[in-house]
Motif scaffolding. Structure first.
Motif, short mmCIF file in Angstrom:
data_model
loop_
_atom_site.label_atom_id
_atom_site.label_comp_id
_atom_site.label_asym_id
_atom_site.label_seq_id
_atom_site.Cartn_x
_atom_site.Cartn_y
_atom_site.Cartn_z
N VAL A 130 0.82 -1.22 0.00
CA VAL A 130 0.00 0.00 0.00
C VAL A 130 0.86 1.27 0.00
O VAL A 130 0.36 2.35 0.31
CB VAL A 130 -0.99 0.02 1.19
CG1 VAL A 130 -1.99 -1.10 1.09
CG2 VAL A 130 -0.26 -0.04 2.53
N ARG A 131 2.12 1.14 -0.36
CA ARG A 131 2.98 2.33 -0.46
C ARG A 131 2.34 3.38 -1.35
O ARG A 131 1.82 3.06 -2.41
CB ARG A 131 4.34 1.93 -1.07
CG ARG A 131 5.34 1.38 -0.08
CD ARG A 131 6.04 2.50 0.69
NE ARG A 131 6.41 2.06 2.02
CZ ARG A 131 7.55 1.45 2.31
NH1 ARG A 131 8.43 1.23 1.37
NH2 ARG A 131 7.80 1.08 3.54
N GLY A 132 2.36 4.62 -0.89
CA GLY A 132 1.85 5.72 -1.71
C GLY A 132 0.34 5.92 -1.61
O GLY A 132 -0.20 6.86 -2.19
N LYS A 133 -0.34 5.04 -0.91
CA LYS A 133 -1.81 5.20 -0.82
C LYS A 133 -2.15 6.05 0.40
O LYS A 133 -1.40 6.09 1.37
CB LYS A 133 -2.49 3.84 -0.74
CG LYS A 133 -2.25 3.00 -1.99
CD LYS A 133 -2.97 1.68 -1.92
CE LYS A 133 -2.45 0.70 -2.97
NZ LYS A 133 -2.75 1.08 -4.36
N ARG A 134 -3.29 6.73 0.33
CA ARG A 134 -3.75 7.58 1.44
C ARG A 134 -4.61 6.72 2.37
O ARG A 134 -5.60 6.13 1.94
CB ARG A 134 -4.56 8.73 0.85
CG ARG A 134 -4.84 9.83 1.79
CD ARG A 134 -5.33 11.06 1.00
NE ARG A 134 -5.72 12.10 1.93
CZ ARG A 134 -6.96 12.24 2.39
NH1 ARG A 134 -7.92 11.42 1.99
NH2 ARG A 134 -7.23 13.21 3.25
N LEU A 135 -4.21 6.66 3.63
CA LEU A 135 -4.91 5.80 4.59
C LEU A 135 -5.46 6.67 5.71
O LEU A 135 -4.73 7.41 6.37
CB LEU A 135 -3.94 4.77 5.18
CG LEU A 135 -3.12 3.96 4.16
CD1 LEU A 135 -2.07 3.13 4.87
CD2 LEU A 135 -4.04 3.07 3.34
N VAL A 136 -6.77 6.58 5.92
CA VAL A 136 -7.42 7.46 6.89
C VAL A 136 -8.40 6.65 7.75
O VAL A 136 -9.10 5.77 7.26
CB VAL A 136 -8.22 8.58 6.15
CG1 VAL A 136 -9.04 9.39 7.14
CG2 VAL A 136 -7.27 9.49 5.38
N VAL A 137 -8.38 6.94 9.06
CA VAL A 137 -9.44 6.41 9.95
C VAL A 137 -10.39 7.57 10.21
O VAL A 137 -9.97 8.65 10.61
CB VAL A 137 -8.87 5.92 11.30
CG1 VAL A 137 -9.99 5.38 12.18
CG2 VAL A 137 -7.80 4.86 11.08
N ARG A 138 -11.65 7.31 9.97
CA ARG A 138 -12.64 8.37 10.13
C ARG A 138 -13.68 7.92 11.18
O ARG A 138 -14.00 6.73 11.27
CB ARG A 138 -13.29 8.55 8.75
CG ARG A 138 -14.43 9.50 8.68
CD ARG A 138 -15.72 8.73 8.45
NE ARG A 138 -16.81 9.66 8.39
CZ ARG A 138 -17.90 9.49 7.67
NH1 ARG A 138 -18.02 8.42 6.92
NH2 ARG A 138 -18.85 10.37 7.72
N TYR A 139 -14.13 8.86 12.01
CA TYR A 139 -15.11 8.55 13.06
C TYR A 139 -16.45 9.17 12.69
O TYR A 139 -16.56 10.38 12.59
CB TYR A 139 -14.65 9.09 14.42
CG TYR A 139 -13.36 8.45 14.88
CD1 TYR A 139 -13.39 7.23 15.57
CD2 TYR A 139 -12.13 9.04 14.62
CE1 TYR A 139 -12.21 6.63 15.98
CE2 TYR A 139 -10.95 8.45 15.04
CZ TYR A 139 -10.99 7.24 15.72
OH TYR A 139 -9.83 6.64 16.12
N ARG A 140 -17.44 8.31 12.51
CA ARG A 140 -18.75 8.80 12.10
C ARG A 140 -19.76 8.53 13.21
O ARG A 140 -19.80 7.41 13.75
CB ARG A 140 -19.18 8.04 10.85
CG ARG A 140 -20.46 8.51 10.31
CD ARG A 140 -21.01 7.58 9.27
NE ARG A 140 -22.33 8.07 8.89
CZ ARG A 140 -23.18 7.39 8.17
NH1 ARG A 140 -22.87 6.20 7.74
NH2 ARG A 140 -24.35 7.90 7.89
N PRO A 141 -20.58 9.52 13.60
CA PRO A 141 -21.56 9.27 14.67
C PRO A 141 -22.46 8.08 14.34
O PRO A 141 -22.80 7.87 13.17
CB PRO A 141 -22.36 10.57 14.75
CG PRO A 141 -21.99 11.38 13.55
CD PRO A 141 -20.66 10.89 13.08
N VAL A 142 -22.84 7.30 15.36
CA VAL A 142 -23.63 6.09 15.08
C VAL A 142 -25.04 6.43 14.63
O VAL A 142 -25.68 5.66 13.93
CB VAL A 142 -23.71 5.15 16.32
CG1 VAL A 142 -22.38 4.52 16.62
CG2 VAL A 142 -24.28 5.87 17.54
N GLY A 143 -25.58 7.58 15.04
CA GLY A 143 -26.95 7.96 14.68
C GLY A 143 -27.72 8.34 15.93
O GLY A 143 -27.63 9.46 16.42
N VAL A 144 -28.45 7.36 16.49
CA VAL A 144 -29.22 7.62 17.71
C VAL A 144 -28.62 6.81 18.85
O VAL A 144 -28.52 5.59 18.77
CB VAL A 144 -30.71 7.27 17.54
CG1 VAL A 144 -31.48 7.58 18.82
CG2 VAL A 144 -31.31 8.02 16.36
#
Ligand code: NAD
Length: 511
Positions: A130-144
């Motif tokens: 995965v060299r050169g790839k953009r790797l991101v962890v994103r936190y999304r609200p669950v909803g309710v």
């Protein structure tokens, strides 16, 4: 004073009323509706509809709303305290320090921390593929988020868990204890006044059945209460694979070593076993004292506890120890004391149900106790302090860990290095050295039980990330038409890959 008018009664047409009593006077002060299954479904549906716009506001705007709520709490501190005292029977000071101050601090903390703790995380990988790839962890609200709370801290333990959930961008439905719903209703009004949009925060009053219905509907359930009910919530949540957090009961041990500052340890034992009438999940519930200082410690603690004033709070400074909030709790406390006395324990002060129209149990010190007695093994959740003499620190540690619970503990010694070494061997989610309970006010520190005391944590990064779903994002920007591992397979490529794996990992070195 909060009243039924603030409850969303229109949503609960088939509601039956729950009387709310002041435990210190025995008077019924309000009645709130019981939300049935259909009402809970409707409330959650409205929350679900309102959530996307709240999430879309972003951290900055939500933070501004939360800071207005923080100001509301400080501006209306007296009203909040009056409401809490009226439905719990606790003292003004217990309501001020452990509830109003906590909530005011929590609004500011989560408003400031949410953007940092939930920001996208850019990750670097050691994996060559995965060299050169953009790797991101994103936190999304669950909803309710559904929050189910206990009666001992209606603001801190019920409402407090809603603040990070809201800061993360969720809508929240709070099911407060049927014993103490008024503070939550007051806070629903406070949030609306502070700019939280309609239906983003709602209160569904009711009993266990209302709580169970909420578990079925929401995207995350945050439960604080007894271990017994926590197990039921976990089983129910498993049916829909709904993630949950559990903050449950405790039986916190205090270990007093021979070199401790006995005066400080005795003051702390008196305070942290009796504040809030002993109805704190992290109350000191049992004490182990090394033999050389046992007599001195017992004498000092008993004097201090004998001097405590108990009764209905008539204002600031009027009493030290308040009422027993939950009616069945009085019988549990009485039974633990009776069981201990029946098995040979001595009562040095207190030991009886207090008089008056309200519900009280006298601040009580028990000695000559051991682990055959329920007062040393089961959660008492009342103003009792059983103290046991031990030969040394090792015996104290063994006894401290001889418990199904693992919420919190404390070690008292002037040798703080030894204290910390001992603390690391205690089976509990939090251990204080020469202190107790104050760690709860440190929102940067995780707070959560081990063993039967819970699953997950509140506070710290985990205290807000649990209200989100992690999403991993991998972006390839510049790439060939075909990567080497793609079809067709060939013996040559497989051979190259085999040599590469050996080169990378075959020497026992870290990649
Ligand atoms: P409880 O378990 O009786 O009730 C807690 C809540 O659960 C109430 O709102 C109740 O209506 C609801 N409930 C009951 N049955 C339910 C079901 N089947 N499904 C869903 N919800 C249901 O606890 P309690 O007596 O209100 O509170 C005291 C307990 O809470 C003590 O054990 C104390 O140690 C614990 N507590 C723990 C913490 C912590 O942070 N670990 C904090 C405060 C209190």
């Amino acid at each position: 004073m909060a009243s039924v008018e603030q409850a969303p009664t229109a949503q609960a047409q088939e509601a039956t009323g729950i009387p709310v009593e002041n435990p210190a006077t025995g008077k019924v002060i309000a009645t709130v509706p019981t939300f049935g299954v259909d009402e809970v479904k409707q409330v959650v549906a409205r929350a679900r509809a309102a959530q996307p716009a709240w999430e879309a506001l972003g951290f900055e705007e939500r933070g501004r709303v939360l800071l207005r709520a923080q100001k509301w709490v400080t501006d209306h501190a007296d009203r909040i305290i009056e409401t809490i005292v009226s439905e719990t029977g606790k003292t003004v000071e217990d309501a001020q320090l452990a509830e109003v101050m906590y909530a005011a601090g929590a609004f500011g903390f989560w408003a400031k921390q949410a953007p940092e703790l939930l920001a996208d995380e850019h990750v670097k990988s050691a994996n060559l593929l995965v060299r050169g790839k953009r790797l991101v962890v994103r936190y999304r609200p669950v909803g309710v988020v559904g929050v189910i709370g206990p009666w001992n801290f209606p603001l801190t333990n019920s409402f407090g868990d809603c603040i990070p959930a809201l800061a993360a961008g969720n809508a929240v439905v709070l099911k407060p204890s049927e014993v103490t719903p008024l503070t939550s209703l007051l806070m629903a009004g406070a949030l609306r006044e502070s700019g939280v949009p309609e239906d983003v925060f709602q209160v569904a009053t009711g009993d266990g059945a209302t709580g169970a219905a909420l578990v079925d509907e929401v995207d995350f359930i945050m439960f604080t209460g007894s271990t017994r009910t926590g197990r039921k919530v976990a089983e129910r949540a498993a049916r829909t694979l709904t993630p949950f957090g559990l903050e449950l009961g405790g039986k916190d041990p205090m270990i007093v070593l021979a070199d401790a500052d006995i005066e400080r340890a005795a003051n702390a034992a008196a305070y942290y076993s009796m504040n809030n009438g002993g109805q704190v999940c992290i109350s000191i519930e049992r004490v182990y004292v090394e033999a050389p200082v046992y007599d001195q410690f017992v004498t000092s603690v008993t004097e201090k506890i004998q001097g405590l004033r108990q009764g209905p709070s008539t204002g600031a400074g009027s009493v030290d120890v308040g009422a027993v909030t939950f009616p069945p709790q009085l019988e549990i406390i009485r039974a633990h004391v009776a069981d201990a006395v029946g098995k040979g324990a001595s009562v040095l002060t207190g030991g009886k149900v207090g008089g008056g129209p309200g519900r009280f149990f006298e601040p009580t010190v028990l000695v000559d106790v051991d682990h055959s007695m329920t007062c040393m093994t089961e959660e008492t959740f009342g103003p009792t302090l059983p103290i046991m003499k031990v030969a040394d620190a090792e015996e104290a540690l063994t006894l401290a860990n001889d418990s199904p619970y693992g919420l919190q503990a404390s070690v008292w010694t002037k040798d703080v290095a030894r204290g910390e070494e001992l603390a690391r061997r205690v089976e509990a989610g939090a251990v204080c050295i020469n202190d107790a309970q104050v760690n709860y006010t440190v929102l940067e520190l995780p707070m959560g039980g081990w063993k039967a005391s819970g699953l997950g944590t509140r506070h710290g990064a985990g205290g807000i990330r649990k209200y989100t779903q992690q999403q991993a994002l991998l972006t390839t920007r510049l790439a060939p038409k075909k990567d080497p591992h793609m079809f067709p397979y060939s013996a040559r490529k497989t051979g190259v890959m085999g040599r590469l794996i050996k080169l990378l990992y075959g020497r026992g070195k870290r990649a």
